[in-house]
Scaffold this active site. Sequence first.
Site, PDB file in Angstrom:
ATOM      1  N   ASP A  10       0.828  -1.190   0.127  1.00  0.00           N
ATOM      2  CA  ASP A  10       0.011   0.125  -0.116  1.00  0.00           C
ATOM      3  C   ASP A  10       1.119   1.324  -0.049  1.00  0.00           C
ATOM      4  O   ASP A  10       1.536   1.553   0.998  1.00  0.00           O
ATOM      5  CB  ASP A  10      -0.940   0.048   1.342  1.00  0.00           C
ATOM      6  CG  ASP A  10      -1.807   1.078   1.274  1.00  0.00           C
ATOM      7  OD1 ASP A  10      -1.500   2.150   0.836  1.00  0.00           O
ATOM      8  OD2 ASP A  10      -2.851   1.091   2.130  1.00  0.00           O
ATOM      9  N   ASP A 110      -3.455   2.452  -5.350  1.00  0.00           N
ATOM     10  CA  ASP A 110      -2.145   2.498  -4.699  1.00  0.00           C
ATOM     11  C   ASP A 110      -2.037   1.325  -3.923  1.00  0.00           C
ATOM     12  O   ASP A 110      -1.006   1.101  -3.016  1.00  0.00           O
ATOM     13  CB  ASP A 110      -1.903   3.561  -3.814  1.00  0.00           C
ATOM     14  CG  ASP A 110      -2.804   3.560  -2.446  1.00  0.00           C
ATOM     15  OD1 ASP A 110      -3.734   2.850  -2.323  1.00  0.00           O
ATOM     16  OD2 ASP A 110      -2.369   4.073  -1.448  1.00  0.00           O
ATOM     17  N   GLU A 111      -2.704   0.127  -4.063  1.00  0.00           N
ATOM     18  CA  GLU A 111      -2.812  -1.202  -3.412  1.00  0.00           C
ATOM     19  C   GLU A 111      -2.805  -2.413  -4.524  1.00  0.00           C
ATOM     20  O   GLU A 111      -3.301  -2.304  -5.608  1.00  0.00           O
ATOM     21  CB  GLU A 111      -4.055  -1.262  -2.668  1.00  0.00           C
ATOM     22  CG  GLU A 111      -3.843  -1.114  -1.159  1.00  0.00           C
ATOM     23  CD  GLU A 111      -5.380  -1.313  -0.743  1.00  0.00           C
ATOM     24  OE1 GLU A 111      -6.062  -0.301  -0.411  1.00  0.00           O
ATOM     25  OE2 GLU A 111      -5.709  -2.499  -0.307  1.00  0.00           O
TER      26      GLU A 111
HETATM   27  P1  TTP Z   1      -5.273   4.934   1.033  1.00  0.00           P
HETATM   28  O1  TTP Z   1      -4.263   3.980   0.844  1.00  0.00           O
HETATM   29  O2  TTP Z   1      -6.281   4.587   2.037  1.00  0.00           O
HETATM   30  O3  TTP Z   1      -4.475   6.248   1.725  1.00  0.00           O
HETATM   31  P2  TTP Z   1      -3.185   6.864   1.760  1.00  0.00           P
HETATM   32  O4  TTP Z   1      -2.322   6.182   0.542  1.00  0.00           O
HETATM   33  O5  TTP Z   1      -3.345   8.334   1.242  1.00  0.00           O
HETATM   34  O6  TTP Z   1      -2.516   6.756   3.208  1.00  0.00           O
HETATM   35  P3  TTP Z   1      -1.537   5.671   3.665  1.00  0.00           P
HETATM   36  O7  TTP Z   1      -1.817   4.294   2.716  1.00  0.00           O
HETATM   37  O8  TTP Z   1      -0.474   6.058   4.167  1.00  0.00           O
HETATM   38  O9  TTP Z   1      -2.513   5.420   4.997  1.00  0.00           O
HETATM   39  O10 TTP Z   1      -5.760   5.665  -0.246  1.00  0.00           O
HETATM   40  C1  TTP Z   1      -5.020   5.677  -1.406  1.00  0.00           C
HETATM   41  C2  TTP Z   1      -5.546   7.112  -2.146  1.00  0.00           C
HETATM   42  O11 TTP Z   1      -6.735   7.225  -2.490  1.00  0.00           O
HETATM   43  C3  TTP Z   1      -5.016   8.406  -1.416  1.00  0.00           C
HETATM   44  O12 TTP Z   1      -3.627   8.809  -1.427  1.00  0.00           O
HETATM   45  C4  TTP Z   1      -5.930   9.207  -1.812  1.00  0.00           C
HETATM   46  C5  TTP Z   1      -7.322   8.534  -2.413  1.00  0.00           C
HETATM   47  N1  TTP Z   1      -8.528   8.548  -1.157  1.00  0.00           N
HETATM   48  C6  TTP Z   1      -9.379   9.610  -1.547  1.00  0.00           C
HETATM   49  O13 TTP Z   1      -9.532  10.255  -2.461  1.00  0.00           O
HETATM   50  N2  TTP Z   1     -10.342   9.527  -0.536  1.00  0.00           N
HETATM   51  C7  TTP Z   1     -10.221   8.667   0.676  1.00  0.00           C
HETATM   52  O14 TTP Z   1     -11.475   8.677   1.405  1.00  0.00           O
HETATM   53  C8  TTP Z   1      -9.332   7.696   0.982  1.00  0.00           C
HETATM   54  C9  TTP Z   1      -9.298   6.766   1.927  1.00  0.00           C
HETATM   55  C10 TTP Z   1      -8.104   7.732  -0.377  1.00  0.00           C
HETATM   56 MG    MG Z   2      -1.909   4.079   0.756  1.00  0.00          MG
END
Ligand code: TTP
Ligand code: MG
Length: 367
Positions: A10, A110-111
């Site tokens: 992630d 991103d996963e």
């Molecule tokens: P995540 O992987 O949930 O969050 P992140 O990468 O920003 O943070 P981390 O993994 O370090 O905890 O989500 C990936 C992307 O998806 C995030 O950068 C932006 C988008 N996103 C949104 O637009 N709205 C949301 O509510 C979430 C959770 C994510």
């Molecule tokens: Mg992330």
Amino acid sequence: MQSRVVMLVDLDYFFAQCEELRNPSLKGKPVVVGVYSGRTEDSGAVSTANYVARKYGVKSGIPLFLAKKRLEGTEAVFLPVDYGFYQQISDEIMRALKGYADSFEQAGIDEAYLDVTLKVQGSFEAAKELAQKIKDAVKSQFGITFSVGVGPNKLVAKIACDSQKPDGLTVVKPEGVAVFLSPLPVDRLLGVGRKIAAKMETLGIRTVGDLAKYDVQRLVEVFGKTLGVYFHNAANGVDNTPVQETGEAESISRIATLKENTRDLTLILEKTDELTEDICKEVVQRKVGFRQVGIIAVMTDLSMHSRSQTLEKPISDMEIFRRTVQELFEKFLGESELEIRRIGVKISRFAEEETKQKQLTSFFQGN
Ligand code: TTP
Ligand code: MG
């Protein structure tokens, strides 16, 4: 049985990290990426924020005006989402990640899940080294950091990943799953939202460990069969879903040589029954349904023929499967004259898993 070795990668604070990549002077400052609704200057919501901003209580989903308020007096930078740019970076990283996996499944922008069982020969030690190697490679090639969880299945890998962020590397071996999961609050499990967590609380269930010990019959009574069983398995760290390219054209097949060359349907079906049974076991294990059934016949002149039939809806039912195979062979025998030497059975068009997944997702959205 040897355990699978599954990774969940992630990318850290992804949208905001992309912005830092494009403009390194942002590093160290609170960075907020938002979706601006346009109604007023500050209306809209936070998409994500870097970890500097998160220290001030800014996170995905909160209103932008609130984020502004929390970051008052700091050097915070607010930026609108540039999805195309993030997608480009994501595509490149995903392509690189895929090269490290036996099988690969992207689960979001991103996963991604990587099944690396063969690559590391089942060793969690080797998996840890591999995970570190991938982290270093992605960091030096793309300038992006990520967190990774390694576990015996997708569920454990995901929770492991979430447990240490950013730039984390968490390995949970099969023998460590129970100790790792039990102290966590139930809402760490996918599908346990606020409502369900509150309901569980009334049953005296607060942690994943409480849930794991709870009588599964009772769970089924309270939450229904699908969810009850899912919660029970999840809490016990059980998850058999494969790491699989979404939409991947996949099939399961078995082929065998007949005891003697024949055109006798009974003899043929005796053999295909063994094959269908074998395939069904795999179907149950993989929790998939299928919409296409095929047969293969290798004749005495070694020519190979195949026939298939698409069903009205996905099945995982052995009887329908056998009947379809029988019909296909009956028809095929009517169309050919030679004796058959080898026979095969094949299924494809796995659709039901998606449906099941949708069912679960719609349950989850109701939380
Ligand atoms: P995540 O992987 O949930 O969050 P992140 O990468 O920003 O943070 P981390 O993994 O370090 O905890 O989500 C990936 C992307 O998806 C995030 O950068 C932006 C988008 N996103 C949104 O637009 N709205 C949301 O509510 C979430 C959770 C994510
Ligand atoms: Mg992330």
